[in-house]
Design a protein around this motif. Structure first.
Motif, short mmCIF file in Angstrom:
data_model
loop_
_atom_site.label_atom_id
_atom_site.label_comp_id
_atom_site.label_asym_id
_atom_site.label_seq_id
_atom_site.Cartn_x
_atom_site.Cartn_y
_atom_site.Cartn_z
N THR A 40 5.73 -86.87 -25.02
CA THR A 40 5.71 -86.70 -23.57
C THR A 40 7.03 -87.22 -23.02
O THR A 40 7.39 -88.38 -23.23
CB THR A 40 4.54 -87.46 -22.94
OG1 THR A 40 3.31 -86.93 -23.45
CG2 THR A 40 4.55 -87.31 -21.42
N LEU A 42 9.93 -87.65 -19.89
CA LEU A 42 10.21 -87.75 -18.47
C LEU A 42 11.68 -87.43 -18.26
O LEU A 42 12.57 -88.12 -18.78
CB LEU A 42 9.91 -89.17 -17.96
CG LEU A 42 9.93 -89.38 -16.44
CD1 LEU A 42 8.77 -88.62 -15.79
CD2 LEU A 42 9.84 -90.86 -16.10
N LYS A 64 4.54 -82.39 -23.63
CA LYS A 64 4.66 -82.03 -22.22
C LYS A 64 5.91 -82.71 -21.67
O LYS A 64 6.41 -83.67 -22.25
CB LYS A 64 3.44 -82.43 -21.41
CG LYS A 64 3.20 -83.93 -21.32
CD LYS A 64 2.03 -84.28 -20.39
CE LYS A 64 0.70 -83.83 -20.98
NZ LYS A 64 -0.44 -84.31 -20.19
N TYR A 65 6.39 -82.21 -20.55
CA TYR A 65 7.49 -82.91 -19.89
C TYR A 65 7.30 -82.85 -18.38
O TYR A 65 6.70 -81.93 -17.83
CB TYR A 65 8.86 -82.34 -20.28
CG TYR A 65 9.13 -80.90 -19.90
CD1 TYR A 65 9.56 -80.56 -18.62
CD2 TYR A 65 8.99 -79.88 -20.84
CE1 TYR A 65 9.82 -79.24 -18.29
CE2 TYR A 65 9.25 -78.56 -20.51
CZ TYR A 65 9.68 -78.25 -19.23
OH TYR A 65 9.93 -76.95 -18.90
N TYR A 66 7.79 -83.91 -17.74
CA TYR A 66 7.74 -84.02 -16.29
C TYR A 66 9.18 -84.10 -15.76
O TYR A 66 10.03 -84.73 -16.37
CB TYR A 66 7.00 -85.28 -15.84
CG TYR A 66 5.58 -85.39 -16.34
CD1 TYR A 66 4.55 -84.71 -15.72
CD2 TYR A 66 5.28 -86.22 -17.43
CE1 TYR A 66 3.24 -84.84 -16.16
CE2 TYR A 66 3.97 -86.35 -17.88
CZ TYR A 66 2.96 -85.65 -17.25
OH TYR A 66 1.66 -85.79 -17.69
N ILE A 74 6.88 -84.88 -8.19
CA ILE A 74 7.03 -86.14 -8.93
C ILE A 74 8.36 -86.75 -8.52
O ILE A 74 9.42 -86.14 -8.71
CB ILE A 74 7.00 -85.92 -10.45
CG1 ILE A 74 5.70 -85.23 -10.87
CG2 ILE A 74 7.15 -87.24 -11.20
CD1 ILE A 74 5.67 -84.82 -12.33
N ASN A 78 6.44 -92.30 -7.39
CA ASN A 78 5.13 -92.07 -8.03
C ASN A 78 5.22 -91.77 -9.53
O ASN A 78 4.20 -91.61 -10.20
CB ASN A 78 4.36 -90.95 -7.33
CG ASN A 78 5.06 -89.59 -7.40
OD1 ASN A 78 5.88 -89.35 -8.28
ND2 ASN A 78 4.74 -88.71 -6.45
N CYS A 79 6.44 -91.70 -10.09
CA CYS A 79 6.57 -91.35 -11.51
C CYS A 79 5.95 -92.40 -12.42
O CYS A 79 5.58 -92.11 -13.57
CB CYS A 79 8.03 -91.11 -11.88
SG CYS A 79 9.09 -92.56 -11.75
N TYR A 80 5.81 -93.62 -11.93
CA TYR A 80 5.25 -94.69 -12.76
C TYR A 80 3.76 -94.50 -13.02
O TYR A 80 3.19 -95.13 -13.92
CB TYR A 80 5.49 -96.05 -12.11
CG TYR A 80 6.96 -96.32 -11.86
CD1 TYR A 80 7.82 -96.62 -12.91
CD2 TYR A 80 7.50 -96.26 -10.57
CE1 TYR A 80 9.17 -96.86 -12.70
CE2 TYR A 80 8.84 -96.50 -10.34
CZ TYR A 80 9.67 -96.80 -11.41
OH TYR A 80 11.00 -97.03 -11.19
N LEU A 82 2.50 -91.75 -14.08
CA LEU A 82 2.34 -90.82 -15.21
C LEU A 82 1.95 -91.58 -16.46
O LEU A 82 2.50 -92.64 -16.76
CB LEU A 82 3.64 -90.05 -15.44
CG LEU A 82 4.12 -89.18 -14.27
CD1 LEU A 82 5.51 -88.66 -14.54
CD2 LEU A 82 3.15 -88.03 -14.03
N LYS A 83 1.04 -91.02 -17.21
CA LYS A 83 0.53 -91.70 -18.40
C LYS A 83 1.21 -91.18 -19.67
O LYS A 83 1.47 -89.99 -19.80
CB LYS A 83 -0.99 -91.49 -18.52
CG LYS A 83 -1.80 -91.97 -17.30
CD LYS A 83 -1.64 -93.47 -17.08
CE LYS A 83 -2.50 -93.91 -15.89
NZ LYS A 83 -2.31 -95.35 -15.61
N VAL A 85 4.19 -91.62 -21.12
CA VAL A 85 5.61 -91.25 -21.24
C VAL A 85 6.22 -91.96 -22.43
O VAL A 85 6.17 -93.18 -22.54
CB VAL A 85 6.38 -91.60 -19.95
CG1 VAL A 85 7.88 -91.34 -20.14
CG2 VAL A 85 5.85 -90.78 -18.77
#
Length: 338
Positions: A40, A42, A64-66, A74, A78-80, A82-83, A85
């Motif tokens: 995952t 970020l 996955k990637y954000y 994102i 609020n990025c913190y 995310l689970k 990473v």
């Protein structure tokens, strides 16, 4: 399959050139022993380099990637939340010279990070990478990505083969030209004399931060300490050190207590390797050195030795002639830049 025609990096480029950009980023991760497969990721930023990171994640099978952006769904607030990473790739200019005192995210707020990568290559270690190192997370700046991308571009236009050995040689050569050599150690341990010798051999600029203190304040370090106290001197010294730390390819001699403040060490390590210059205590002088006169050399050393060793990238003993010591520093510096 990635539709390369919908990706553009800096300008609209053909598929082969874009593949070079992606392979450069892949090489950056590979050198650190990290890959995006089943991870995952970020991605910080939404510009052209971000597109390269996204393509790499698609091509190499990231779980996955954000994508984080200032105005996106994102963002940097609020990025913190995310689970899971595992890898962070910074594709923004945050932390790049001259605005080096900046970091895009707080790494301590992520659990389970395995790799942190910054596409910036000036300074050598951004605050993001310094934070990763302190957390024992695999990391790299963007120099290797840039060099590999250039090598692959040459292959496209000239047909020349690309060998990792040559890429690594170029990476090291560039690093050696831009990373500062910083000398720390007790007062009168020879930092200025040896530093000038090193600078002369390498044809580099030499900076003595005690001399910079005089330029800033109109007083010598000893005069400030006697008239205003050690704290006042440390404030001016920090300004001098931070100014010097922004240079590239310089030799910098810092005052005996320059490593006592973490902010000084942090600034110096962004673009420098610190050498602790050891010297037999019996050979040191206390003349015109108020702190040495007040505390004595041995006590000063005992109070600071842990800091000297813990902040140093390597240590050299000043127990020979200046030329020999300077050559030993250069050799250890070159080895530390691998």
């Amino acid at each position: 399959m990635i539709d390369y025609d919908h990706f553009h990096v800096l300008n609209y480029v053909k598929k082969e050139e874009y593949t070079g950009s992606m392979n450069g980023m892949r090489y950056m991760l590979k050198r650190a022993g990290v890959g995006v497969k089943d991870k995952t990721v970020l991605i910080l930023g939404s510009g052209g380099t971000s597109l390269t990171a996204r393509a790499l994640c698609d091509e190499d099978g990231a779980k996955k990637y954000y994508v984080v952006s200032r105005s996106g769904e994102i963002n940097y607030d609020n990025c913190y939340a995310l689970k899971g990473v595992q890898i962070i790739i910074n594709c923004t200019p945050v932390g790049m010279y001259p605005n080096v005192e900046a970091c895009p995210v707080d790494l301590t707020r992520f659990n389970g990070l395995e790799g942190v990568f910054d596409c910036i290559y000036n300074p050598d270690k951004t605050d993001l990478l310094n934070a990763a190192e302190s957390l024992k997370i695999k990391c790299s700046n963007g120099l290797s990505m840039l060099v590999m991308q250039a090598a692959l571009a040459e292959k496209i236009w000239t047909g020349a083969d690309v060998f990792d050995e040559e890429v690594e040689r170029v990476i090291k050569k560039i690093a050696l030209n831009k990373i500062n050599i910083v000398l720390s150690g007790l007062p009168s341990s020879g930092k200025s004399v040896i530093g000038r010798e090193v600078a002369n051999i390498l044809h580099r600029e030499f900076i003595d931060t005690d001399e910079e203190v005089v330029e800033l304040s109109g007083k010598t370090p000893a005069e400030i300490i006697v008239s205003e106290g050690e704290k006042a001197f440390r404030e001016v010294e920090t300004v001098a050190i931070k100014n010097a730390a922004k240079l590239s390819g310089a030799v910098i001699a810092i005052g005996g207590g320059g490593i006592l403040r973490d902010e000084n060490v942090h600034a110096l390590k962004r673009n420098g390797k610190i050498c602790f210059l050891e010297r037999d205590l019996s050979l040191l002088t206390i003349k015109n050195r108020p702190l040495s006169e007040k505390n004595g050399i041995e006590k000063l050393y005992n109070d600071r030795k842990d800091k000297y060793f813990s902040t140093a990238d390597f240590t050299v003993k000043n127990d020979k002639d200046a030329l020999s010591v300077a050559k030993e520093i250069i050799l250890k510096y070159e080895n530390s830049c691998d």
